[in-house]
Scaffold this active site. Sequence first.
Site, PDB file in Angstrom:
ATOM      1  N   GLU A  84      -4.227 -10.024   3.662  1.00 60.22           N
ATOM      2  CA  GLU A  84      -5.073  -9.679   4.818  1.00 60.22           C
ATOM      3  C   GLU A  84      -6.245 -10.621   5.027  1.00 60.22           C
ATOM      4  O   GLU A  84      -6.651 -10.876   6.159  1.00 60.22           O
ATOM      5  CB  GLU A  84      -5.599  -8.242   4.676  1.00 60.22           C
ATOM      6  CG  GLU A  84      -4.556  -7.154   4.938  1.00 60.22           C
ATOM      7  CD  GLU A  84      -3.717  -6.816   3.719  1.00 60.22           C
ATOM      8  OE1 GLU A  84      -3.785  -7.557   2.705  1.00 60.22           O
ATOM      9  OE2 GLU A  84      -2.981  -5.815   3.782  1.00 60.22           O
ATOM     10  N   GLU A 117       0.832  -1.211   0.000  1.00 55.57           N
ATOM     11  CA  GLU A 117       0.000   0.000   0.000  1.00 55.57           C
ATOM     12  C   GLU A 117       0.866   1.260   0.000  1.00 55.57           C
ATOM     13  O   GLU A 117       0.527   2.250  -0.638  1.00 55.57           O
ATOM     14  CB  GLU A 117      -0.946  -0.044   1.206  1.00 55.57           C
ATOM     15  CG  GLU A 117      -1.973  -1.164   1.074  1.00 55.57           C
ATOM     16  CD  GLU A 117      -2.808  -1.360   2.317  1.00 55.57           C
ATOM     17  OE1 GLU A 117      -2.290  -1.935   3.285  1.00 55.57           O
ATOM     18  OE2 GLU A 117      -3.967  -0.947   2.328  1.00 55.57           O
TER      19      GLU A 117
END
Lengths: 275, 79
Positions: free
Chosen positions: A148, A128
Amino acid sequence: MNAPEVANQGPLRLERRADGLLEAVLCAPPLNEIGTELLMALEDLAETLRRDDGVRGLLLCSTLAGGFSAGADLRALSAAIEARGHEAVAGEVRAFLERVRDCFCALEASPKPVVGAVHGVVFGGGFELALCCDLIVAERSARFAFPELRLGLVPGFGGTVRLRRAAGGALLRELLLSGSSLSAERARAVGLVNQVVGEGRARAVARRALEQLLRLDPHALAAAKRLSKPACRAELDEELELFCSLFARPEVARALAEFARRKDPLPYLPRPRGP
Amino acid sequence: MDEAALTTRLLELSRQRFAGAPAELSPDDDLFQSLGIDSVQALELLSELERTFGVELPDYELAEVRSFAELARKLHERL
């Protein structure tokens, strides 16, 4: 070339060059996990980029052998849950995510060019962070992933919004739902990465790319970035809310505790079978 | 490349790539145990496989592999 002026800032070493290029080197073992300390350093970096007219462009890289970053510091998060309880930590996580969102938005929206040089593990929050860069130079060893979902979560640092913008919904779904990693070559093919280079070469190549950007008219460059970069705030907020609602579930606390118990460097990957 | 040739190439590559690999590897050896690799090194292996054989293998497929022969079979399916 003059030697860079080096400022030691714990998990983030800053090397300032005479031409206005600032190199921010992630150096927080084991794998540049983003916790409070590294976030503070990144916030300071975003502020330097905003306020310091002597800084004309930023290069982000890592000196750790394992890679660019394994993402959020989940072991610290698990320890916090154990010490203070899940409910108390949920509130802290929201505040942390809001700070990450603001910091990453500041890096991304800077009128100055930001180039990432990545290798090895570029996972979760590390991926990210890389997505905030204007250009990414990746070594062949680089692998990008959003693991995740294996912990019952979704990315929370703006990655879903930025990946969808950069490469589209199909790739986002593939990476999110499979948790599988993407090679540097495939990342180049789908437009996520701008150049793929050999081992140990990303930083030098990224520096040359940044030097080229510094030759452009800075006002035109800033306008080009405004047209192409900033992520939609409402979408970032939606991602953050979804993360927080998932995080509040007891299943996540259990998954994080299991994660923290394991010795493997990336315990959320499908586990190589033991003996 | 047929499956047997692919297995041979895979064994060669594993010996070259991983310092912990024994000098002698056989197709039925347990891949992770014999190479002694962790998840980060498993990612390196994935990249190496993609480059060498020009195929993409999801991480979860690699994690399920029990032997070099089984990995060769999975790669062969994708050639």
